[in-house]
Design an enzyme around this catalytic site. Structure first.
Site, PDB file in Angstrom:
ATOM      1  N   HIS A 110       0.816  -1.221   0.000  1.00 36.67           N
ATOM      2  CA  HIS A 110       0.000   0.000   0.000  1.00 36.67           C
ATOM      3  C   HIS A 110       0.843   1.261   0.000  1.00 36.67           C
ATOM      4  CE1 HIS A 110       0.281   0.754   4.443  1.00 36.67           C
ATOM      5  NE2 HIS A 110       0.244  -0.562   4.549  1.00 36.67           N
ATOM      6  N   ASP A 112      -0.105   4.369   1.197  1.00 33.77           N
ATOM      7  CA  ASP A 112      -0.321   5.370   2.244  1.00 33.77           C
ATOM      8  C   ASP A 112       0.382   5.026   3.543  1.00 33.77           C
ATOM      9  OD1 ASP A 112      -2.168   3.209   2.562  1.00 33.77           O
ATOM     10  OD2 ASP A 112      -3.374   4.444   3.909  1.00 33.77           O
ATOM     11  N   GLU A 180      -5.023   1.959   2.534  1.00 38.07           N
ATOM     12  CA  GLU A 180      -5.063   0.740   3.341  1.00 38.07           C
ATOM     13  C   GLU A 180      -5.186   1.076   4.817  1.00 38.07           C
ATOM     14  OE1 GLU A 180      -3.350  -2.731   5.638  1.00 38.07           O
ATOM     15  OE2 GLU A 180      -2.791  -0.609   5.631  1.00 38.07           O
ATOM     16  N   GLU A 181      -4.486   2.121   5.255  1.00 40.72           N
ATOM     17  CA  GLU A 181      -4.493   2.484   6.671  1.00 40.72           C
ATOM     18  C   GLU A 181      -5.857   3.003   7.136  1.00 40.72           C
ATOM     19  OE1 GLU A 181      -2.320   1.561   8.539  1.00 40.72           O
ATOM     20  OE2 GLU A 181      -0.349   1.588   7.574  1.00 40.72           O
ATOM     21  N   ASP A 203       3.506  -6.863   3.611  1.00 44.80           N
ATOM     22  CA  ASP A 203       3.084  -5.818   4.552  1.00 44.80           C
ATOM     23  C   ASP A 203       3.224  -6.307   5.998  1.00 44.80           C
ATOM     24  OD1 ASP A 203       2.028  -3.423   5.480  1.00 44.80           O
ATOM     25  OD2 ASP A 203      -0.053  -3.982   5.098  1.00 44.80           O
TER      26      ASP A 203
END
Length: 409
Positions: A110, A112, A180-181, A203
């Site tokens: 991701h 972000d 994603e966060e 991740d």
């Protein structure tokens, strides 16, 4: 075999790429994402465009940034080079043999970084400690290892494959997601572009850690309604303080089932936000449990405690609970070769795999729900979501090497 070695030019490329990514501002916004904005911040789109340009320059094909800020690209299959590059080893046979390995797969990370700590003006610091190369921030921001270490590992591994034509491999797709966060990383994932039937997120944390199960996750919004009155003339039920009801509700949550008092397979209740006025106060709450039955019990308890707190203060209450993602365990169990290949790739890289549950979720959790089984691979990043975050370059390099072996097997 080990393709990406310590002190090689590829390690230097990986480190330089990670530092470049870490310096690039890409923090997401939960408030905007919850309103349906994606990407939730323009800096994520800027980062997506930057990575897309890099992939195109490296020789990736089909490179594009979707209108929702996802980076999609692939490297084409390379059927050359005698019998699958790394060979039809016992590990390859265990992982499903040539037939399974011929199928394309997708790698995800991701774009972000989390908004709880500043991700702006990151100044990476490179240090040597106990024979390892460690990267930290300067202590005033997060580093961004979550998940820029994953991005750097994927891009470096696939650049290595593009540069080494003797290694046979299937088509490999990449999808780098925004938000994603914020929990919205898969809201607009371009399934029309992704042809792979299985995938891997990069991740995770410590070297060797592979994650094939995660929390079931829900989010509750609890809204208390009271009645305002002059504070000097509030007795005899003229005033009903919604703030008092909200605070009583939070205090009634089980103290031994909070994030700070649980670990392993224990679930929790996590108040995220509380605020409001005398007439209306809101509590935002995360619910986490590895079992579906446990999640149902948590939802019922939240409703009961909210009703009790409201009744004690003479207020009314409404509880709205929404599912965020499900445990990916069952979906991955239906495709055992996905994990078998990953274990074989780890062993080919000289890394002993360690399975642990994710006390959270990844984009892979949602993707597995959508029918594309997607375990998670470590990145070498540690102390996520804090100014203490750090990355081991050697562990990040090992993750990249496992990706090369995934392709070669």
């Amino acid at each position: 075999m080990k393709y990406l070695k310590k002190d090689s030019a590829w390690e230097k490329e990986l480190l330089a790429r990670f530092i470049d990514y870490a310096k690039t501002f890409s923090t997401s916004s939960c408030a905007a994402a919850d309103k349906g904005v994606q990407p939730s911040t323009e800096c994520q789109r800027d980062f997506a465009n930057k990575i897309a340009a890099e992939l195109a320059a490296l020789g990736f094909e089909g490179v594009q940034v979707t209108k929702f800020g996802y980076v999609y690209a692939y490297i084409p299959a390379n059927p050359a080079a005698g019998a699958l590059g790394a060979g039809k080893t016992a590990a390859a046979k265990t992982a499903g043999g040539a037939k399974s390995s011929a199928k394309p797969f997708c790698l995800l990370a991701h774009l972000d970084t989390v908004e709880e700590c500043s991700g702006k003006n990151v100044k990476p610091q490179v240090k040597k400690r106990d024979g390892q190369t460690i990267v930290t921030s300067d202590g005033t921001t997060l580093l961004g290892g979550d998940d820029k270490a994953g991005l750097a590992a994927i891009v470096t591994a696939l650049h290595f494959l593009l540069s080494n034509k003797k290694i046979a491999h299937p088509k490999i797709e990449v999808c780098f997601s925004p938000d994603e966060e914020t929990g919205h990383g898969m809201d607009h994932v371009p399934l029309d572009l992704i042809k792979s039937k299985y995938a891997y997120t990069v991740d995770g944390g410590h070297i060797g850690e592979l994650e094939c199960e995660c929390f079931n996750a829900c989010k509750s919004e609890v809204v208390f309604t009271g009645k305002a009155a002059h504070t000097g003339d509030a007795r005899a039920a003229k005033m009903v303080n919604a703030i008092s009801a909200a605070s009583l509700f939070v205090q009634s949550l089980p103290k031994t089932e909070a994030p700070e008092t649980t670990d392993g397979y224990q679930g929790f209740y996590a108040p995220l936000e509380i605020g409001g006025t005398m007439e209306s106060a809101r509590v935002s709450l995360l619910l986490r449990d590895f079992e579906k039955a446990g999640m149902e019990a948590r939802k019922k308890l939240v409703a009961q405690l909210a009703k009790a707190a409201a009744s004690s203060c003479g207020a009314s209450v409404k509880v709205k609970t929404a599912q965020q993602y499900l445990n990916m365990r069952e979906g991955i169990k239906k495709a055992p070769f996905v994990v078998e290949r990953l274990v074989a790739a780890c062993k080919a890289s000289g890394v002993e795999p360690v399975f642990k549950p994710i006390r959270g979720g990844t984009d892979g959790s949602r993707l597995t729900e959508m029918g594309i089984p997607c375990p998670n691979i470590w990145t070498g990043a540690h102390d996520y979501h804090s100014e203490r975050e750090w990355v081991s370059v050697e562990q990040m390099l090992a993750a990249a090497d496992v990706l090369v072996n995934l392709a070669a097997l």
